[in-house]
Design a protein around this motif. Sequence first.
Motif, PDB file in Angstrom:
ATOM      1  N   ALA A  23      -8.968  35.493  37.494  1.00 40.09           N
ATOM      2  CA  ALA A  23      -9.797  36.217  38.468  1.00 40.09           C
ATOM      3  C   ALA A  23      -9.085  37.468  38.972  1.00 40.09           C
ATOM      4  CB  ALA A  23     -10.147  35.294  39.635  1.00 40.09           C
ATOM      5  N   ASP A  24      -7.795  37.359  39.216  1.00 42.95           N
ATOM      6  CA  ASP A  24      -7.011  38.508  39.684  1.00 42.95           C
ATOM      7  C   ASP A  24      -7.017  39.623  38.642  1.00 42.95           C
ATOM      8  OD1 ASP A  24      -4.971  39.876  41.376  1.00 42.95           O
ATOM      9  OD2 ASP A  24      -3.675  39.441  39.672  1.00 42.95           O
ATOM     10  N   ARG A  25      -6.828  39.275  37.378  1.00 37.34           N
ATOM     11  CA  ARG A  25      -6.799  40.289  36.318  1.00 37.34           C
ATOM     12  C   ARG A  25      -8.174  40.946  36.165  1.00 37.34           C
ATOM     13  NH1 ARG A  25      -3.992  40.552  31.325  1.00 37.34           N
ATOM     14  NH2 ARG A  25      -2.369  39.269  32.299  1.00 37.34           N
ATOM     15  N   LEU A  26      -9.236  40.140  36.217  1.00 41.30           N
ATOM     16  CA  LEU A  26     -10.579  40.701  36.104  1.00 41.30           C
ATOM     17  C   LEU A  26     -10.864  41.674  37.238  1.00 41.30           C
ATOM     18  CD1 LEU A  26     -12.544  37.495  35.081  1.00 41.30           C
ATOM     19  CD2 LEU A  26     -12.415  39.580  33.712  1.00 41.30           C
ATOM     20  N   ALA A  27     -10.537  41.261  38.465  1.00 44.33           N
ATOM     21  CA  ALA A  27     -10.777  42.127  39.620  1.00 44.33           C
ATOM     22  C   ALA A  27      -9.926  43.393  39.545  1.00 44.33           C
ATOM     23  CB  ALA A  27     -10.500  41.367  40.912  1.00 44.33           C
ATOM     24  N   SER A  28      -8.717  43.268  39.021  1.00 48.86           N
ATOM     25  CA  SER A  28      -7.858  44.442  38.865  1.00 48.86           C
ATOM     26  C   SER A  28      -8.429  45.414  37.838  1.00 48.86           C
ATOM     27  CB  SER A  28      -6.451  44.011  38.432  1.00 48.86           C
ATOM     28  OG  SER A  28      -5.832  43.225  39.445  1.00 48.86           O
ATOM     29  N   GLU A  46      -4.642  28.412  49.401  1.00 42.31           N
ATOM     30  CA  GLU A  46      -3.705  29.539  49.455  1.00 42.31           C
ATOM     31  C   GLU A  46      -4.007  30.548  48.352  1.00 42.31           C
ATOM     32  OE1 GLU A  46       1.030  30.284  48.800  1.00 42.31           O
ATOM     33  OE2 GLU A  46       0.426  28.612  50.076  1.00 42.31           O
ATOM     34  N   ASN A  47      -4.350  30.057  47.154  1.00 40.31           N
ATOM     35  CA  ASN A  47      -4.721  30.967  46.076  1.00 40.31           C
ATOM     36  C   ASN A  47      -5.997  31.736  46.411  1.00 40.31           C
ATOM     37  OD1 ASN A  47      -2.524  30.312  44.469  1.00 40.31           O
ATOM     38  ND2 ASN A  47      -3.635  28.822  43.230  1.00 40.31           N
ATOM     39  N   ALA A  48      -6.932  31.074  47.074  1.00 42.68           N
ATOM     40  CA  ALA A  48      -8.166  31.747  47.487  1.00 42.68           C
ATOM     41  C   ALA A  48      -7.855  32.882  48.467  1.00 42.68           C
ATOM     42  CB  ALA A  48      -9.127  30.741  48.126  1.00 42.68           C
ATOM     43  N   GLN A  49      -6.989  32.615  49.427  1.00 45.05           N
ATOM     44  CA  GLN A  49      -6.609  33.650  50.391  1.00 45.05           C
ATOM     45  C   GLN A  49      -5.886  34.802  49.701  1.00 45.05           C
ATOM     46  OE1 GLN A  49      -4.323  31.344  53.168  1.00 45.05           O
ATOM     47  NE2 GLN A  49      -6.125  30.413  54.134  1.00 45.05           N
ATOM     48  N   TRP A  50      -5.056  34.473  48.735  1.00 47.21           N
ATOM     49  CA  TRP A  50      -4.337  35.499  47.971  1.00 47.21           C
ATOM     50  C   TRP A  50      -5.305  36.410  47.239  1.00 47.21           C
ATOM     51  CZ3 TRP A  50      -3.731  35.689  42.440  1.00 47.21           C
ATOM     52  CH2 TRP A  50      -2.793  36.635  41.995  1.00 47.21           C
ATOM     53  N   LEU A  51      -6.309  35.817  46.583  1.00 49.58           N
ATOM     54  CA  LEU A  51      -7.302  36.616  45.875  1.00 49.58           C
ATOM     55  C   LEU A  51      -8.067  37.533  46.828  1.00 49.58           C
ATOM     56  CD1 LEU A  51      -8.795  34.006  43.360  1.00 49.58           C
ATOM     57  CD2 LEU A  51      -7.517  36.065  42.759  1.00 49.58           C
ATOM     58  N   LYS A  52      -8.496  36.986  47.959  1.00 48.64           N
ATOM     59  CA  LYS A  52      -9.267  37.794  48.913  1.00 48.64           C
ATOM     60  C   LYS A  52      -8.403  38.903  49.506  1.00 48.64           C
ATOM     61  CE  LYS A  52     -12.946  37.322  50.238  1.00 48.64           C
ATOM     62  NZ  LYS A  52     -14.208  37.949  49.783  1.00 48.64           N
ATOM     63  N   HIS A 244       3.673  31.652  29.179  1.00 47.07           N
ATOM     64  CA  HIS A 244       3.571  32.257  30.502  1.00 47.07           C
ATOM     65  C   HIS A 244       2.122  32.625  30.789  1.00 47.07           C
ATOM     66  CE1 HIS A 244       4.250  35.207  33.767  1.00 47.07           C
ATOM     67  NE2 HIS A 244       5.255  34.399  34.046  1.00 47.07           N
ATOM     68  N   VAL A 245       1.734  32.468  32.046  1.00 48.75           N
ATOM     69  CA  VAL A 245       0.330  32.647  32.410  1.00 48.75           C
ATOM     70  C   VAL A 245      -0.168  34.061  32.124  1.00 48.75           C
ATOM     71  CG1 VAL A 245       0.787  33.231  34.839  1.00 48.75           C
ATOM     72  CG2 VAL A 245      -1.381  32.131  34.195  1.00 48.75           C
ATOM     73  N   SER A 246       0.701  35.062  32.212  1.00 46.69           N
ATOM     74  CA  SER A 246       0.248  36.427  31.919  1.00 46.69           C
ATOM     75  C   SER A 246      -0.195  36.559  30.466  1.00 46.69           C
ATOM     76  CB  SER A 246       1.356  37.442  32.229  1.00 46.69           C
ATOM     77  OG  SER A 246       2.501  37.208  31.429  1.00 46.69           O
ATOM     78  N   ASP A 247       0.522  35.873  29.561  1.00 38.67           N
ATOM     79  CA  ASP A 247       0.139  35.882  28.152  1.00 38.67           C
ATOM     80  C   ASP A 247      -1.135  35.078  27.923  1.00 38.67           C
ATOM     81  OD1 ASP A 247       2.281  37.474  27.268  1.00 38.67           O
ATOM     82  OD2 ASP A 247       3.596  35.734  27.104  1.00 38.67           O
ATOM     83  N   ALA A 248      -1.289  33.970  28.654  1.00 41.87           N
ATOM     84  CA  ALA A 248      -2.509  33.178  28.549  1.00 41.87           C
ATOM     85  C   ALA A 248      -3.723  33.999  28.981  1.00 41.87           C
ATOM     86  CB  ALA A 248      -2.399  31.916  29.393  1.00 41.87           C
TER      87      ALA A 248
END
Length: 353
Positions: A23-28, A46-52, A244-248
């Motif tokens: 979601a972060d990559r898509l929004a970026s 906490e992840n939800a707050q981070w995204l918002k 690593h999640v960035s590669d995923a």
Amino acid sequence: MTETLNRPVLVTGGCGFIGCNIADRLASRGRNVVVLDNLVRPGVRENAQWLKSRHGERIAIVIADIRDPISVIDAVRDASAVIHLAAQVAVTDSIADPVADFEINARGTVNVLEAIRLHNPSAPLLFASTNKVYGRLIDDTEIVREGERYRPASPVLADGISENAPLDFYSPYGCSKGTADQYVRDYARVFGLKAVVMRMSCIYGPRQFGTEDQGWIAHFLLSALRGERLTIYGDGYQVRDALHVSDAVDAWLAALDHIALVRGRVFNLGGGPANSISLRELIGLLSELTGHEIAYSFSDWRPGDQPWYVTDTRALHTALGWQPKTSLQDGLLSLHQWLALRFIDASKREALA
């Protein structure tokens, strides 16, 4: 095309570890994202707050459960694409409550498929499956120990497990995810949905709240940072490949961007042979990373645990040009930095510096 880009991408389970990174990559990228999550797992709020905090109105969070078909229909109806990661993710929890595991993983996925088929059939669907659909894969007689790890006796498996490996569900979790995996594949074949299945190995990295039951690399590292004793289930020579999640996320978005090319396909997604590691080897690396010895003890093997699993990533590379970019050492360092900042108090942080 502009109309499609203005419509949001739906990410079910989008406040979980992999989901929030996607979601972060898509929004970026400038895409609007609807995250559907029931917010019951540790760390997801906490992840939800981070995204918002990072993306504001570009991220909409819908608190709902994929077991509720009406909520799923409402979220799917206007989506430009659906990335389905919402799931029960632990083998141990599936053994404790097989019915709940089935309802979330199998029935919940059918709810998503039906919502797309009936209300938004042009929307691409990417589904998060697991290497557990292959079962144990190798009998004890077919593996040999080499140093601190197991390896297959047969050289045929030198490049890892390909998508042609036979399915052999083992554990309720394997059955529920395997059922969902095959439903997604057959909805693509029978109903023409633009669907792709990603059978993932061990994904790790920032935003992962690892536990003993799921997210073992983060769990090992967090335990090491806290000075807590680890429990090794089995003998510790079992091997996984780590990604690593960035590669995923690169792989997931490459599949979305080229859905016409890969629709109907199943891919194994992992770090491959170059990023394979045993539990004992990981403990050694973490001891070097943290600067102290890590205490651990052994317990019985858990049902369905594979003595060896390494992903053959050649199909993804051939189809999309994808390959892992982050070495295991660099990836562990990024996870170490995030966990230290997130979980360790200031005095310990200074000592780690």
